[in-house]
Design a protein around this motif. Structure first.
Motif, PDB file in Angstrom:
ATOM      1  N   PRO A 105      40.525  58.859  72.725  1.00 30.42           N
ATOM      2  CA  PRO A 105      40.792  59.806  71.643  1.00 30.42           C
ATOM      3  C   PRO A 105      41.882  59.248  70.726  1.00 30.42           C
ATOM      4  N   PRO A 106      41.791  59.474  69.405  1.00 35.48           N
ATOM      5  CA  PRO A 106      42.828  58.991  68.489  1.00 35.48           C
ATOM      6  C   PRO A 106      44.231  59.409  68.904  1.00 35.48           C
ATOM      7  N   GLN A 107      44.338  60.602  69.479  1.00 34.35           N
ATOM      8  CA  GLN A 107      45.645  61.086  69.908  1.00 34.35           C
ATOM      9  C   GLN A 107      46.259  60.173  70.974  1.00 34.35           C
ATOM     10  N   GLU A 155      25.866  51.562  65.499  1.00 36.70           N
ATOM     11  CA  GLU A 155      26.680  51.195  64.339  1.00 36.70           C
ATOM     12  C   GLU A 155      27.355  52.425  63.734  1.00 36.70           C
ATOM     13  N   GLU A 156      26.605  53.504  63.602  1.00 31.26           N
ATOM     14  CA  GLU A 156      27.168  54.722  63.023  1.00 31.26           C
ATOM     15  C   GLU A 156      28.293  55.266  63.899  1.00 31.26           C
ATOM     16  N   PHE A 157      28.094  55.217  65.222  1.00 28.35           N
ATOM     17  CA  PHE A 157      29.125  55.702  66.141  1.00 28.35           C
ATOM     18  C   PHE A 157      30.419  54.904  65.990  1.00 28.35           C
ATOM     19  N   ILE A 158      30.296  53.572  65.952  1.00 26.40           N
ATOM     20  CA  ILE A 158      31.489  52.725  65.817  1.00 26.40           C
ATOM     21  C   ILE A 158      32.215  53.011  64.510  1.00 26.40           C
ATOM     22  N   LYS A 159      31.470  53.133  63.419  1.00 21.75           N
ATOM     23  CA  LYS A 159      32.098  53.401  62.124  1.00 21.75           C
ATOM     24  C   LYS A 159      32.815  54.748  62.121  1.00 21.75           C
ATOM     25  N   ASN A 160      32.198  55.742  62.757  1.00 28.63           N
ATOM     26  CA  ASN A 160      32.837  57.059  62.837  1.00 28.63           C
ATOM     27  C   ASN A 160      34.123  57.009  63.656  1.00 28.63           C
ATOM     28  N   ARG A 161      34.106  56.218  64.735  1.00 27.90           N
ATOM     29  CA  ARG A 161      35.314  56.085  65.561  1.00 27.90           C
ATOM     30  C   ARG A 161      36.426  55.368  64.787  1.00 27.90           C
ATOM     31  N   ILE A 162      36.053  54.327  64.062  1.00 26.66           N
ATOM     32  CA  ILE A 162      37.038  53.614  63.240  1.00 26.66           C
ATOM     33  C   ILE A 162      37.667  54.582  62.241  1.00 26.66           C
ATOM     34  N   ASP A 163      36.819  55.359  61.572  1.00 28.06           N
ATOM     35  CA  ASP A 163      37.293  56.305  60.568  1.00 28.06           C
ATOM     36  C   ASP A 163      38.252  57.323  61.179  1.00 28.06           C
ATOM     37  N   SER A 164      37.906  57.857  62.355  1.00 29.01           N
ATOM     38  CA  SER A 164      38.762  58.846  63.019  1.00 29.01           C
ATOM     39  C   SER A 164      40.127  58.265  63.363  1.00 29.01           C
ATOM     40  N   HIS A 165      40.134  57.033  63.859  1.00 30.32           N
ATOM     41  CA  HIS A 165      41.402  56.399  64.241  1.00 30.32           C
ATOM     42  C   HIS A 165      42.235  56.041  63.017  1.00 30.32           C
ATOM     43  N   MET A 166      41.585  55.580  61.975  1.00 29.23           N
ATOM     44  CA  MET A 166      42.327  55.220  60.770  1.00 29.23           C
ATOM     45  C   MET A 166      42.961  56.450  60.118  1.00 29.23           C
ATOM     46  N   GLN A 167      42.246  57.577  60.129  1.00 26.82           N
ATOM     47  CA  GLN A 167      42.791  58.800  59.559  1.00 26.82           C
ATOM     48  C   GLN A 167      43.975  59.334  60.351  1.00 26.82           C
ATOM     49  N   LYS A 199      46.376  57.495  61.771  1.00 26.17           N
ATOM     50  CA  LYS A 199      47.545  56.613  61.748  1.00 26.17           C
ATOM     51  C   LYS A 199      48.755  57.226  61.068  1.00 26.17           C
ATOM     52  N   ASP A 200      48.547  57.998  60.017  1.00 28.68           N
ATOM     53  CA  ASP A 200      49.662  58.527  59.234  1.00 28.68           C
ATOM     54  C   ASP A 200      50.050  59.959  59.604  1.00 28.68           C
ATOM     55  N   LEU A 201      49.411  60.514  60.626  1.00 26.62           N
ATOM     56  CA  LEU A 201      49.731  61.868  61.049  1.00 26.62           C
ATOM     57  C   LEU A 201      50.917  61.870  62.005  1.00 26.62           C
ATOM     58  N   THR A 202      51.673  62.963  62.024  1.00 29.68           N
ATOM     59  CA  THR A 202      52.777  63.088  62.975  1.00 29.68           C
ATOM     60  C   THR A 202      52.231  63.364  64.369  1.00 29.68           C
ATOM     61  N   ASP A 203      53.056  63.184  65.382  1.00 24.50           N
ATOM     62  CA  ASP A 203      52.614  63.411  66.761  1.00 24.50           C
ATOM     63  C   ASP A 203      52.015  64.801  66.939  1.00 24.50           C
ATOM     64  N   SER A 204      52.641  65.812  66.352  1.00 24.66           N
ATOM     65  CA  SER A 204      52.210  67.190  66.571  1.00 24.66           C
ATOM     66  C   SER A 204      50.966  67.566  65.766  1.00 24.66           C
ATOM     67  N   THR A 205      50.582  66.727  64.789  1.00 27.25           N
ATOM     68  CA  THR A 205      49.390  67.050  63.974  1.00 27.25           C
ATOM     69  C   THR A 205      48.217  66.112  64.256  1.00 27.25           C
ATOM     70  N   LEU A 206      48.337  65.251  65.256  1.00 30.34           N
ATOM     71  CA  LEU A 206      47.216  64.394  65.644  1.00 30.34           C
ATOM     72  C   LEU A 206      46.040  65.257  66.101  1.00 30.34           C
ATOM     73  N   PRO A 207      44.803  64.823  65.874  1.00 27.91           N
ATOM     74  CA  PRO A 207      43.647  65.634  66.296  1.00 27.91           C
ATOM     75  C   PRO A 207      43.666  65.841  67.807  1.00 27.91           C
ATOM     76  N   PRO A 208      43.554  67.078  68.271  1.00 25.88           N
ATOM     77  CA  PRO A 208      43.620  67.349  69.710  1.00 25.88           C
ATOM     78  C   PRO A 208      42.431  66.760  70.449  1.00 25.88           C
TER      79      PRO A 208
END
Length: 281
Positions: free
Chosen positions: A20-22, A172-184, A186-195
């Motif tokens: 998970p991105p979190q 391919e679509e799954f990998i791109k979606n995961r990349i997008d989720s992780h990249m989005q 990066k700039d969030l604070t600890d408390s606002t990361l996607p649960p």
């Protein structure tokens, strides 16, 4: 086994993307503060030993196969890399050291995701890919006694799971979606990361147990409240002094397997009772 963080071969490893991105972000931000339980190191050593045995005795394929590919994400080139445990002409397999419970419940969704990501990267790297995707599971808590008493229990401390292989476009679509989720993230604070989702927390639903006066163990335990209520009514009609005891749901990954649970805002809220862990109700 992935490349170590000091020997990165791209922007994201497969392991980072299936997490998970979190978890990935908190791991990067709090790396210097994280501590490791010695028992965790023992399981890692067991896994490494199994990998070494496969590499030494398996002669029909290749172990520790490095794969990678680039992706265009919003006009930016992002590279993904990984190391596959073993590949031969028929299959790609990945070794896991896990529990009997996990094996008996069909493994984890992220294992399917991981192997499909490997399959995609392998095809992009070498031009073709084996058909079969498999997990080989070493069961760390297997007990011979339980194997004798329970016909559904694994007969040996080893289980093979064949995973569903997705179409190339789906991978391919799954990998791109995961990349997008992780990249989005990066700039969030600890408390606002996607649960983390229920599946990502390995969440288990609450259970309902029928208890009887004078008896220590439950008469029946089930996650279906309607079914338990029906059984309770029948027992009461028969003159039994019985009641329903609710056993709270749990989040095994957060409670015992997540390296960043001490820094996780979501888990803090769960422990304080501000977020319900009940699922399937």
């Amino acid at each position: 086994m992935e490349w170590a963080s000091h020997d990165r071969r791209g922007d994201f490893s497969v392991t980072e993307l299936i997490n998970p991105p979190q978890i990935t972000q908190l791991s990067k931000r709090h790396d210097a503060e994280m501590s490791e339980d010695f028992s965790d190191r023992l399981w890692i050593l067991l896994g490494q030993s199994v990998h070494q045995l496969v590499e030494k005795y398996e002669r029909h394929g290749n172990s520790e196969v490095k794969v990678s590919s680039d992706f265009d994400i919003g006009g930016r080139t992002v590279s993904v890399y990984g190391t596959i445990d073993y590949v031969d002409t028929d299959r790609i397999f990945d070794l896991k050291v896990t529990s009997v419970y996990t094996a008996m419940h069909g493994g984890r969704d992220e294992w399917t995701q991981q192997l499909n990501m490997y399959a995609y990267l392998y095809e992009r790297t070498f031009g073709k890919c084996p058909v079969l995707l498999e997990n080989y599971l070493i069961l760390r808590d297997w007990k011979a006694r339980d194997a004798k008493e329970n016909s559904k229990y694994p007969p040996i401390p080893f289980v093979k799971i064949q995973q569903v292989r997705w179409p190339f476009a789906t991978q391919e679509e799954f990998i791109k979606n995961r990349i997008d989720s992780h990249m989005q993230s990066k700039d969030l604070t600890d408390s606002t990361l996607p649960p983390c989702t229920n599946d990502e927390r390995w969440a288990r639903p609450p259970l309902y147990a029928i208890m009887q006066e004078g008896r220590k163990t439950a008469i029946s335990v089930n996650q279906d409240h309607k079914r338990i209520s029906g059984m309770l009514g029948e027992l009461k009609t028969a003159g039994k002094k019985v009641w329903i005891e609710k056993r709270s749901g749990s989040n095994p990954r957060c409670e015992g397997y997540c390296p960043v649970s001490d820094f996780c805002h979501q888990f803090k809220m769960i422990k304080e009772g501000k977020i319900s862990v009940d699922i399937g109700t």
